[in-house]
Scaffold this active site. Structure first.
Site, mmCIF file in Angstrom:
data_model
loop_
_atom_site.group_PDB
_atom_site.id
_atom_site.type_symbol
_atom_site.label_atom_id
_atom_site.label_comp_id
_atom_site.label_asym_id
_atom_site.label_seq_id
_atom_site.Cartn_x
_atom_site.Cartn_y
_atom_site.Cartn_z
ATOM 1 N N GLU A 44 56.902 7.191 24.319
ATOM 2 C CA GLU A 44 58.206 6.911 23.886
ATOM 3 C C GLU A 44 59.034 7.867 22.967
ATOM 4 O OE1 GLU A 44 56.683 2.268 22.791
ATOM 5 O OE2 GLU A 44 56.500 3.585 21.392
ATOM 6 N N SER A 45 60.084 7.634 23.089
ATOM 7 C CA SER A 45 61.023 8.886 22.331
ATOM 8 C C SER A 45 62.096 7.872 21.302
ATOM 9 C CB SER A 45 61.968 9.531 23.058
ATOM 10 O OG SER A 45 61.449 10.422 23.809
#
Length: 287
Positions: A44-45
């Site tokens: 994820e970011s």
């Protein structure tokens, strides 16, 4: 565009759950954020924007490789620690992060240069039912005897809806997703499944197609904490260590607790350490 790479739920770089944090993402579209997340290849970011009126309040948008999430655990913990490092904060600070669907508070503490801890208050737990699934063990390439007979599968949420599946013995290490679970989970009102060994206090989680295993899942850990409290496996407000990631080679630890009784779990907290690994700049943004 500036970004930082941190590892969440670990005291050391190159373990725990990696994350790309973009501390100033003003002007990016959701499509661009998705493309950047896919390029960075972290699970994820998180993309942050400063609130115009409140110094410790930030907008946060979390993306995995498929698109935006309403909620997540490790990106918010990592993001808050990055904010702590960048904004000359005191040793302990509270950050308010406004997601698309909800607002949460994260308390951060500086331990040493490049080392932080954080605790995310995920809010109350919502219990959504105990479904009867005759072939549940087969979903994870297990036998019926691998399921914990003392604990029922249950759907609950502290931000994302998980089917918590208690297992026993060496089942956690042998588990594999045998079919795409997107539709079966949706029929139960769940987004994802989280396998939990309540005796060893260890969990596992994959994408629903089974192609990618998450290293340490903060949102799933919150549901596990609420589940353990409801079933009397941890005390009211007791903090225990929930392990995840050992089987990916990136072992991590979550400090989890739940406050309340029965289905009235009023607050769930998930915390852990954060290690800074790298930082850099995107030289070009996607169209």
């Amino acid at each position: 565009m500036h970004y930082l790479h941190v590892d969440v739920f670990s005291s050391q770089p190159y373990s725990g759950n990696s994350l790309a944090v973009f501390p100033d993402s003003v002007g990016l579209s959701g499509k661009q954020m998705t493309r950047i997340t896919q390029e960075m290849r972290h699970f994820e970011s998180v993309f942050l924007t400063r609130h115009p009126a409140h110094e410790r309040t930030w907008g946060a948008r979390v993306f995995d490789l498929a698109g935006e999430l309403d909620f997540a655990g490790h990106p918010l913990i990592g993001a808050a620690c990055v904010l702590h490092a960048l904004h000359d904060a005191d040793d302990t600070e509270t950050w308010r992060l406004k997601l698309r669907a909800r607002t949460v508070d994260v308390i951060t503490r500086r331990r040493a240069t490049g080392r932080y801890t954080a605790v995310l208050d995920q809010g109350p737990a919502v219990f959504l039912g105990r479904p009867h699934i005759p072939d549940l063990a087969a979903w994870f390439s297990l036998d019926a005897e691998d399921l914990d007979p003392e604990l029922p599968p249950e759907v609950l949420s502290t931000g994302l809806r998980y089917l918590v599946v208690p297992v026993r013995g060496d089942a956690l290490g042998r588990a594999r997703i045998a079919q795409d679970l997107e539709a079966p989970l949706a029929a139960l009102g769940a987004h994802f499944a989280y396998l939990l060994d309540a005796t060893a206090l260890e969990g596992r989680h994959w994408t629903n197609d089974g192609n990618l295993e998450d290293v340490v899942t903060g949102s799933g850990g919150g549901c596990a904490a609420a589940y353990l409290r409801r079933h009397g496996r941890i005390g009211d407000g007791e903090t225990v260590t929930l392990h995840q990631g050992r089987l990916t080679g990136r072992a991590g630890k979550m400090a989890v607790s739940a406050h309340g009784e029965g289905q009235d779990i009023r607050s769930v907290r998930v915390g852990g350490e954060v290690a800074f690994v790298a930082e850099g700049h995107l030289r070009e943004l996607p169209a």
